[in-house]
Design a protein around this motif. Structure first.
Motif, PDB file in Angstrom:
ATOM      1  N   GLU A 249       0.820  -1.220   0.000  1.00 52.55           N
ATOM      2  CA  GLU A 249       0.000   0.000   0.000  1.00 52.55           C
ATOM      3  C   GLU A 249       0.851   1.266   0.000  1.00 52.55           C
ATOM      4  N   ALA A 250       2.121   1.131   0.310  1.00 47.11           N
ATOM      5  CA  ALA A 250       2.994   2.315   0.345  1.00 47.11           C
ATOM      6  C   ALA A 250       3.335   2.752  -1.077  1.00 47.11           C
ATOM      7  N   ASP A 251       3.692   4.024  -1.222  1.00 43.86           N
ATOM      8  CA  ASP A 251       4.012   4.560  -2.552  1.00 43.86           C
ATOM      9  C   ASP A 251       5.420   4.202  -2.999  1.00 43.86           C
ATOM     10  N   SER A 252       6.315   4.048  -2.039  1.00 45.20           N
ATOM     11  CA  SER A 252       7.678   3.652  -2.407  1.00 45.20           C
ATOM     12  C   SER A 252       8.303   2.880  -1.254  1.00 45.20           C
ATOM     13  N   ILE A 253       9.272   2.048  -1.606  1.00 45.96           N
ATOM     14  CA  ILE A 253       9.902   1.157  -0.620  1.00 45.96           C
ATOM     15  C   ILE A 253      11.396   1.060  -0.925  1.00 45.96           C
ATOM     16  N   VAL A 254      12.190   1.142   0.134  1.00 40.49           N
ATOM     17  CA  VAL A 254      13.628   0.924  -0.018  1.00 40.49           C
ATOM     18  C   VAL A 254      14.044  -0.324   0.754  1.00 40.49           C
ATOM     19  N   ILE A 255      14.747  -1.215   0.077  1.00 39.39           N
ATOM     20  CA  ILE A 255      15.294  -2.423   0.721  1.00 39.39           C
ATOM     21  C   ILE A 255      16.755  -2.568   0.275  1.00 39.39           C
ATOM     22  N   ASP A 256      17.631  -2.824   1.231  1.00 39.59           N
ATOM     23  CA  ASP A 256      19.063  -2.971   0.917  1.00 39.59           C
ATOM     24  C   ASP A 256      19.467  -4.440   0.814  1.00 39.59           C
ATOM     25  N   PRO A 257      19.742  -4.921  -0.386  1.00 41.75           N
ATOM     26  CA  PRO A 257      20.297  -6.286  -0.456  1.00 41.75           C
ATOM     27  C   PRO A 257      21.656  -6.409   0.240  1.00 41.75           C
ATOM     28  N   HIS A 258      22.407  -5.316   0.388  1.00 40.67           N
ATOM     29  CA  HIS A 258      23.688  -5.460   1.089  1.00 40.67           C
ATOM     30  C   HIS A 258      23.527  -5.485   2.607  1.00 40.67           C
ATOM     31  N   LYS A 259      22.304  -5.383   3.087  1.00 46.35           N
ATOM     32  CA  LYS A 259      22.092  -5.572   4.522  1.00 46.35           C
ATOM     33  C   LYS A 259      21.733  -7.031   4.812  1.00 46.35           C
ATOM     34  N   HIS A 260      20.593  -7.502   4.282  1.00 43.84           N
ATOM     35  CA  HIS A 260      20.165  -8.851   4.699  1.00 43.84           C
ATOM     36  C   HIS A 260      20.031  -9.830   3.545  1.00 43.84           C
ATOM     37  N   ALA A 261      20.581  -9.497   2.370  1.00 42.82           N
ATOM     38  CA  ALA A 261      20.526 -10.476   1.271  1.00 42.82           C
ATOM     39  C   ALA A 261      21.930 -10.885   0.841  1.00 42.82           C
ATOM     40  N   LEU A 262      22.856 -10.780   1.798  1.00 39.68           N
ATOM     41  CA  LEU A 262      24.195 -11.372   1.610  1.00 39.68           C
ATOM     42  C   LEU A 262      24.960 -10.821   0.419  1.00 39.68           C
ATOM     43  N   GLN A 263      24.813  -9.524   0.148  1.00 43.49           N
ATOM     44  CA  GLN A 263      25.496  -8.908  -0.992  1.00 43.49           C
ATOM     45  C   GLN A 263      26.711  -8.096  -0.566  1.00 43.49           C
ATOM     46  N   PRO A 264      27.694  -7.987  -1.469  1.00 40.28           N
ATOM     47  CA  PRO A 264      28.778  -7.038  -1.220  1.00 40.28           C
ATOM     48  C   PRO A 264      28.200  -5.618  -1.249  1.00 40.28           C
ATOM     49  N   TYR A 265      28.884  -4.680  -0.611  1.00 41.71           N
ATOM     50  CA  TYR A 265      28.379  -3.298  -0.622  1.00 41.71           C
ATOM     51  C   TYR A 265      28.234  -2.774  -2.039  1.00 41.71           C
ATOM     52  N   GLY A 266      27.282  -1.868  -2.160  1.00 42.16           N
ATOM     53  CA  GLY A 266      26.952  -1.313  -3.463  1.00 42.16           C
ATOM     54  C   GLY A 266      25.654  -1.903  -3.942  1.00 42.16           C
ATOM     55  N   SER A 267      24.801  -2.344  -2.980  1.00 47.30           N
ATOM     56  CA  SER A 267      23.564  -2.994  -3.374  1.00 47.30           C
ATOM     57  C   SER A 267      22.373  -2.500  -2.552  1.00 47.30           C
ATOM     58  N   GLY A 268      21.736  -1.443  -3.053  1.00 48.72           N
ATOM     59  CA  GLY A 268      20.485  -0.958  -2.472  1.00 48.72           C
ATOM     60  C   GLY A 268      19.395  -1.110  -3.518  1.00 48.72           C
ATOM     61  N   SER A 269      18.156  -0.799  -3.140  1.00 41.13           N
ATOM     62  CA  SER A 269      17.092  -0.821  -4.152  1.00 41.13           C
ATOM     63  C   SER A 269      15.969   0.116  -3.759  1.00 41.13           C
ATOM     64  N   VAL A 270      15.304   0.654  -4.786  1.00 42.94           N
ATOM     65  CA  VAL A 270      14.108   1.467  -4.533  1.00 42.94           C
ATOM     66  C   VAL A 270      13.005   0.989  -5.473  1.00 42.94           C
ATOM     67  N   LEU A 271      11.806   0.873  -4.905  1.00 42.97           N
ATOM     68  CA  LEU A 271      10.656   0.401  -5.674  1.00 42.97           C
ATOM     69  C   LEU A 271       9.540   1.439  -5.565  1.00 42.97           C
ATOM     70  N   TYR A 272       8.856   1.682  -6.687  1.00 49.42           N
ATOM     71  CA  TYR A 272       7.733   2.625  -6.694  1.00 49.42           C
ATOM     72  C   TYR A 272       6.474   1.884  -7.105  1.00 49.42           C
ATOM     73  N   LYS A 273       5.396   2.147  -6.371  1.00 52.02           N
ATOM     74  CA  LYS A 273       4.139   1.452  -6.663  1.00 52.02           C
ATOM     75  C   LYS A 273       3.606   1.830  -8.041  1.00 52.02           C
ATOM     76  N   ASP A 274       3.814   3.113  -8.399  1.00 52.19           N
ATOM     77  CA  ASP A 274       3.209   3.617  -9.625  1.00 52.19           C
ATOM     78  C   ASP A 274       4.301   4.163 -10.553  1.00 52.19           C
ATOM     79  N   ALA A 275       4.451   3.513 -11.692  1.00 49.03           N
ATOM     80  CA  ALA A 275       5.543   3.848 -12.615  1.00 49.03           C
ATOM     81  C   ALA A 275       5.459   5.272 -13.170  1.00 49.03           C
ATOM     82  N   SER A 276       4.330   5.954 -12.954  1.00 47.24           N
ATOM     83  CA  SER A 276       4.216   7.286 -13.553  1.00 47.24           C
ATOM     84  C   SER A 276       5.207   8.285 -12.951  1.00 47.24           C
ATOM     85  N   ILE A 277       5.851   7.940 -11.839  1.00 42.35           N
ATOM     86  CA  ILE A 277       6.860   8.849 -11.268  1.00 42.35           C
ATOM     87  C   ILE A 277       8.023   9.063 -12.246  1.00 42.35           C
TER      88      ILE A 277
END
Ligand SMILES: *Cc1c(COP(=O)(O)O)cnc(C)c1O
Length: 447
Positions: A249-277
């Motif tokens: 239900e949120a408009d955007s979400i940030v999740i860091d794969p380099h925190k809890h998905a076992l990635q080397p640093y340099g791995s963040g992500s941003v997701l938007y619910k609505d591509a019109s941004i």
């Protein structure tokens, strides 16, 4: 295979295969391999310098949010880095750009976004949050970006950077954001940040209630789940279980794969619910060399160059450990179990006390001093912290965490607030190996 060196034959084989692909373009005109002896000598010196690190790989390290990546991640990263694709445009790395789109699709499905959503990888959670807040500011110019006092410290800094006014939402002694305050301030808020998994003690803010206030007032909702995001995989086991089902239900979400998905640093992500941004990103640079009309991830990002190697590493990791309970979720279940077990040790002890129930896998606790005053708690915390650093193979690594006096004394009223802050101990149990080690760790700490 427990030693990193044991993985090298795998990497060598993959590199040889890529070499054949490289060779297929004809003779190489320069010898990048320089002098082998010199390389060896420098590499040796690098290795020696790296030994100055704390033992992030070992479960005795439970200090900050640090751990080595999964072997599949660093092997893939190294393999890909020899090609060094750049995901700023499809042409900079067609295969790794495809991989990025695939992992973004997986992350979007995971949070419950549908195919109207859009997203990309970033180099860090901070950059990902900055971008989401930039979109928030563009949509609600002049309005405040609001985040709780437990939110990551970069939110207020980024608001300054964006020239957007920032509003700090006070929290209760147990870390609950003051919903009455949000309601009262609603008219001036443009974007509300909800942290699911605070960096301090892993607190999960009440997304459901915060979203309903936001919806009433046309406020944009951004979830900062840089640390906590992947806990959605085991949300059924968490006290905050219901909140995780509302992420979509949120408009955007940030999740860091380099925190809890076992990635080397340099791995963040941003997701938007609505591509019109995407309209806030349009640019017309003469430098980019787009050869297709397909979506270029660099076009929807505030960053330009981004490591294709990061996308490949995450892609490979999710092939091995898919985004489900038995895949990556099994690792989070282990870190959560470690945290609960450690909490239990403290509870059973008459020498230590928990400050709160762990919301995810971060624990806050302190040693009970003879004199019931805050300065004595802080002093003991520092002593215990230092004590762990004195031995290499019998030591431990914790972190110190500062709480406002009133949030401490509201739980422990028998303590004299002789200072306005108190330092407690904090442990981040983010390695699955912690599950097997917390008993030993508790003993080393003297719990
Ligand atoms: C770690 C963290 C960030 C910052 O992410 P980086 O990748 O370190 O830039 C932001 N928010 C939260 C909640 C975090 O835990």
């Amino acid at each position: 295979m427990n030693h990193y060196g044991d993985y090298l034959p795998l990497l060598k084989e993959s590199l040889r295969k890529l070499d054949r692909w490289r060779d297929s373009f004809g003779e190489d005109y320069h010898d990048a391999l320089a002098d082998g002896e010199k390389l060896k000598e420098i590499l040796n010196r690098v290795g020696e310098r790296l030994e100055g690190n704390y033992p992030f790989h070992h479960p005795q390290y439970a200090g900050q949010m640090l751990k080595p990546p999964h072997p599949i991640a660093w092997l893939t990263y190294m393999l890909t880095a020899t090609v060094n694709p750049n995901n700023h445009a499809l042409d900079g790395g067609p295969p790794t750009s495809e991989m990025e789109k695939e992992v973004i699709r997986k992350l979007s499905d995971f949070v419950g976004y549908d195919d109207r959503s859009l997203g990309h990888l970033t180099s860090t959670g901070t950059i990902a949050n900055l971008e989401a807040l930039f979109i928030g500011r563009e949509i609600h110019p002049g309005k405040h970006i609001a985040a709780s006092s437990n939110a990551h410290y970069t939110h207020s800094r980024m608001s300054r950077l964006l020239n957007a006014p920032f509003l700090e939402i006070p929290v209760s002694a147990t870390g609950e954001p003051d919903l009455g305050f949000i309601r009262k301030s609603a008219e001036k808020i443009g974007t509300l940040v909800v942290t699911m998994g605070t960096t301090g003690l892993g607190h999960v803010e009440p997304l459901g209630e915060m979203i309903s206030i936001a919806r009433e007032h046309g406020i944009r909702v951004h979830i900062d789940a840089a640390y906590g995001g992947f806990f959605k995989l085991i949300s059924g086991d968490l006290p905050s279980s219901a909140e995780w089902d509302l992420m979509h239900e949120a408009d955007s979400i940030v999740i860091d794969p380099h925190k809890h998905a076992l990635q080397p640093y340099g791995s963040g992500s941003v997701l938007y619910k609505d591509a019109s941004i995407v309209r806030y990103f349009k640019h017309d640079s003469p430098y980019t060399y787009f050869t297709s009309d397909e979506l270029h991830l660099g076009e929807i990002s505030i960053e330009c160059s981004r490591a294709g190697a990061s996308a490949a590493a995450l892609w490979a990791t999710l092939e091995l450990l898919p985004l489900n309970r038995n895949g990556l979720g099994s690792l989070l279940a282990a870190t959560r179990a470690a945290s609960i077990r450690f909490h239990h040790h403290v509870e059973e002890s008459n020498r230590f006390e928990n400050v709160s129930e762990p919301a995810l896998d971060i624990n806050g606790y302190f040693k009970i001093p003879g004199q019931k005053k805050l300065s004595a708690v802080s002093e003991l915390s520092r002593q215990i912290f230092d004590g762990g650093l004195k031995s290499r193979d019998k030591g431990y690594h914790l972190s110190l965490f500062t709480l406002p006096a009133d949030s401490f004394t509201s739980q422990f009223p028998e303590f004299d607030a002789n200072e306005d802050k108190v330092i407690i101990l904090r442990s981040v149990f983010m390695k699955p190996e912690h599950k097997l080690f917390v008993d030993e760790l508790a003993e080393r700490i003297g719990i």
